[in-house]
Design an enzyme around this catalytic site. Sequence first.
Site, PDB file in Angstrom:
ATOM      1  N   PRO A   2       0.832  -0.728  -0.074  1.00 41.02           N
ATOM      2  CA  PRO A   2      -0.115  -0.017  -0.293  1.00 41.02           C
ATOM      3  C   PRO A   2       0.791   1.301   0.019  1.00 41.02           C
ATOM      4  O   PRO A   2       0.117   2.053  -0.412  1.00 41.02           O
ATOM      5  CB  PRO A   2      -0.925  -0.487   1.513  1.00 41.02           C
ATOM      6  N   LYS A  38       2.774   8.129 -12.340  1.00 44.10           N
ATOM      7  CA  LYS A  38       2.364   7.781 -11.430  1.00 44.10           C
ATOM      8  C   LYS A  38       1.723   8.907 -10.703  1.00 44.10           C
ATOM      9  O   LYS A  38      -0.068   9.203 -10.639  1.00 44.10           O
ATOM     10  CB  LYS A  38       2.746   7.079 -10.492  1.00 44.10           C
ATOM     11  N   LYS A  61      -3.472   8.812  -0.371  1.00 46.95           N
ATOM     12  CA  LYS A  61      -1.706   9.063  -0.216  1.00 46.95           C
ATOM     13  C   LYS A  61      -1.471   9.738  -1.697  1.00 46.95           C
ATOM     14  O   LYS A  61      -0.801  10.406  -1.472  1.00 46.95           O
ATOM     15  CB  LYS A  61      -1.870   7.577   0.276  1.00 46.95           C
ATOM     16  N   THR A  77       2.849   2.081  -5.332  1.00 39.38           N
ATOM     17  CA  THR A  77       2.691   3.995  -5.625  1.00 39.38           C
ATOM     18  C   THR A  77       3.264   4.912  -4.533  1.00 39.38           C
ATOM     19  O   THR A  77       2.674   5.103  -3.565  1.00 39.38           O
ATOM     20  CB  THR A  77       0.730   4.032  -5.993  1.00 39.38           C
TER      21      THR A  77
END
Length: 295
Positions: free
Chosen positions: A64, A169, A237, A94
């Site tokens: 995560p 990303k 996030k 990520t």
Amino acid sequence: MIGFIGLGVMGAGMARNIAASGLKLAVTTSSPDKAETFRALGAEICETPADLAARCRIIVSCVPDAAALRGVFAGETGLTAQDWNGGLLIDCSTIAPFEAEEMAQQLASVGGRFIDAPVSGGAKGAESGTLTIMCGGSQDDVAEAQPVLQAMGKNIHHVGPLGAGQALKACNQLMVAVNMMGVFEAVSLARAAGVDPKVMREVLSTGAARSGVLDAHALRYIEGTLEGGFRAELMRKDLGIANAVGAHFNITQPATDLAHQLMVATCNSGFAKNDSAALGLLYDRLNGRNEDTNQ
């Protein structure tokens, strides 16, 4: 043999596609149910990341956040517990570009190599093996990773040096979130004017306003299928990462700032574990609408 760490919503589908491609797979998981599922697929089950590194030259991680990835590296059971000379970690998590560089330095201390390879395409893309994968790292390392990357995705791109995949990303996530803002503001406007959001989505999907967000996120919101998926807390996030990258380069990013704040509000409103399309529920609350109905 290819190792895999992180059998969550995205990782489980990615790992299954590696196994289906004919590559030998080994996984590590704390879940007995997941261990049995992958054992039935022919995968070898390893107790720890260190055990996985002892068995595999290439490992994929999909966790995560950076804190979870540091946990994969740390301690006597972590990836850096022993020499991993020639090993290659394909990190599909990520995280921020500077965090990818930090992880690469740690892995290099035990002889390992690292490429950042975040993905886009959601759980559906992970299941079908059609993900877009954005790779940062050396030409040789990305080339070595190709058979594994091609088992997980359809659009594989080497976008630059270490950290470049994570930068791209961040761009992807801010564009998705800003698009969601527009879509759910449009839903609110259409509904206020007496137009059914289902009709709005169907009509606008055939014109210049069409987008992946209108196609998928708006549909999940309209149908009320917001359980699971890419959680709002993860989008929060990711937008924080986009803000941090922009701040590092001193660029103006008002849309990212607003999208981040709205996603923070979405999470604080009790929707953190819902799909990120729960942003539509925040718009409902701001407009005095009961989110339990979808008309």
